[in-house]
Design a protein around this motif. Structure first.
Motif, PDB file in Angstrom:
ATOM      1  N   HIS A  92     -12.921 -87.644 -65.474  1.00  0.00           N
ATOM      2  CA  HIS A  92     -11.825 -87.924 -66.399  1.00  0.00           C
ATOM      3  C   HIS A  92     -10.648 -88.382 -65.552  1.00  0.00           C
ATOM      4  CE1 HIS A  92     -10.931 -83.854 -65.062  1.00  0.00           C
ATOM      5  NE2 HIS A  92      -9.756 -83.843 -65.644  1.00  0.00           N
ATOM      6  N   HIS A 142      -7.330 -87.412 -64.721  1.00  0.00           N
ATOM      7  CA  HIS A 142      -6.152 -86.589 -64.461  1.00  0.00           C
ATOM      8  C   HIS A 142      -5.743 -86.830 -63.012  1.00  0.00           C
ATOM      9  CE1 HIS A 142      -6.275 -83.360 -67.883  1.00  0.00           C
ATOM     10  NE2 HIS A 142      -5.475 -84.365 -68.167  1.00  0.00           N
ATOM     11  N   HIS A 189      -7.831 -85.847 -59.956  1.00  0.00           N
ATOM     12  CA  HIS A 189      -9.189 -86.414 -59.850  1.00  0.00           C
ATOM     13  C   HIS A 189      -9.202 -87.867 -59.384  1.00  0.00           C
ATOM     14  CE1 HIS A 189     -11.252 -83.016 -61.953  1.00  0.00           C
ATOM     15  NE2 HIS A 189      -9.980 -82.781 -62.232  1.00  0.00           N
ATOM     16  N   HIS A 235     -11.228 -81.037 -72.668  1.00  0.00           N
ATOM     17  CA  HIS A 235     -10.170 -81.019 -71.649  1.00  0.00           C
ATOM     18  C   HIS A 235      -9.355 -82.308 -71.778  1.00  0.00           C
ATOM     19  CE1 HIS A 235      -8.327 -80.068 -67.802  1.00  0.00           C
ATOM     20  NE2 HIS A 235      -8.630 -81.277 -67.370  1.00  0.00           N
ATOM     21  N   ASP A 252     -13.633 -80.459 -64.886  1.00  0.00           N
ATOM     22  CA  ASP A 252     -12.634 -79.413 -65.146  1.00  0.00           C
ATOM     23  C   ASP A 252     -13.092 -78.381 -66.173  1.00  0.00           C
ATOM     24  OD1 ASP A 252     -10.821 -79.879 -63.214  1.00  0.00           O
ATOM     25  OD2 ASP A 252      -9.404 -80.991 -64.463  1.00  0.00           O
TER      26      ASP A 252
HETATM   27 ZN    ZN Z   1      -8.183 -82.304 -65.547  1.00  0.00          ZN
END
Ligand code: ZN
Length: 316
Positions: free
Chosen positions: A70, A72, A75, A162, A186
């Motif tokens: 994902h 974020h 990451h 998430h 996550d």
């Molecule tokens: Zn995350």
């Protein structure tokens, strides 16, 4: 500690079949995280390049693509080190790779001081490529997509909650469970519990995603933060059960607290996700986002009333 100050030789790595796990500082404690590479006969991929990859930037493997669970900030912190290969993410989250404004949309902060401070932090502490500078070619995948690297495959398991586009990855290099590895992103199995405090988070989706993981058979499991590598499906299932039980725990503590009518500000100040008294950047924001998910579904189910700005449990 900034990644430039770290001696990369102090960062651990571990081999599992064709997978090289590149652990972050302190087992991937935020803002660090655990990344990994998959080396197939034909291609090599790096998954969720973290600040630990920035610390290793003088000894990076040659990769053919970057794949993200994902988008974020933690990451994608090392993604800028691979500007010449495709950057993959689920189509729901891919805008977080395309521009900083796209990434900010995923968190959903309203315009203002906190928004500006967080944006600057993502650019400086997480190396988000500045507008106008080189961003790799962004490509999108969806549920069920299989990457074949030659003798080893990665299958996308869309596990939203998430974020809308959060995915886990099932890596296989043979038929038996000991040749199967699941990257959990996550869904981190920590004592903090599930994180669903952003605009693009969804509590019900998070619960369904965890239910889905109960059905997956593999010997190896990796979280981005803290827990790191987990061996054995039974151990994973026990950890998952404890982790998902924290949702029910938060909800029952909330229901106890709103036996008396309470405002949202009082609920946020009481703390159900964070520890009582805990403050910090984005703490109130996340606490509020998380608890609103519980409150909304309790109101919809008729278990809680929302009258004159106060929440209260319906008696009887
Ligand atoms: Zn995350």
């Amino acid at each position: 500690m900034r990644p430039e100050e770290l001696d990369p030789a102090t960062l651990e790595s571990r081999q599992v079949g064709p997978i090289t796990i590149l652990f972050g500082y302190e087992n991937g404690k935020y803002p660090y995280g655990n990344s990994f590479c998959i080396q197939g006969e034909n291609q090599c991929a790096i998954i969720d390049p973290s600040l630990g990859i920035v610390a290793r930037k003088n000894g990076l493997p040659e990769v053919d693509m970057v794949i993200h669970s994902h988008t974020h900030e933690d990451h994608i912190a090392g993604t800028h080190l691979f500007p010449d290969v495709p950057w993959y993410a689920h189509y729901e989250d891919a805008l977080g790779l395309e521009s900083i404004e796209g990434l900010m949309e995923i968190y959903g902060l309203p315009p203002g001081e906190t928004y500006d401070a967080f944006l600057r932090n993502i650019e400086s502490a997480f190396y988000f490529p500045h507008s106008g500078s080189s961003v790799g070619q962004v490509r999108k995948f969806e549920e069920g997509h299989v990457f074949d690297f030659g003798g080893v495959t990665l299958e996308v398991l869309h596990t939203p909650g998430h974020t809308r586009g959060h995915c886990c990855f099932l890596v296989r290099w043979g038929d038996s469970p000991d040749k199967r590895f699941v990257y959990l992103g996550d869904i981190e199995l920590t004592g903090f519990g599930p994180y669903y405090g952003d605009a693009w988070s969804n509590l019900e989706d998070f619960e369904s995603s965890m239910k889905r993981l109960e059905t997956v058979d593999a010997q190896w499991w990796l979280t981005f933060h803290h827990k790191g590598l987990i061996e054995g499906r039974e151990t994973f299932l026990q950890m998952l059960e404890k982790f998902s039980a924290m949702i029910g725990d938060r909800e029952s503590r909330l229901l106890d607290y709103i036996v008396e009518a309470r405002t949202l500000d009082e609920i946020v100040a009481h703390r159900f996700v964070y520890r009582p008294g805990q403050t910090g950047f984005l703490t109130d924001w996340t606490e509020q986002g998380s608890m609103l998910q519980h409150l909304d579904r309790l109101v919809e189910a008729g278990r809680v009333s929302h009258v004159n700005g106060r929440y209260q449990v319906n008696q009887g």
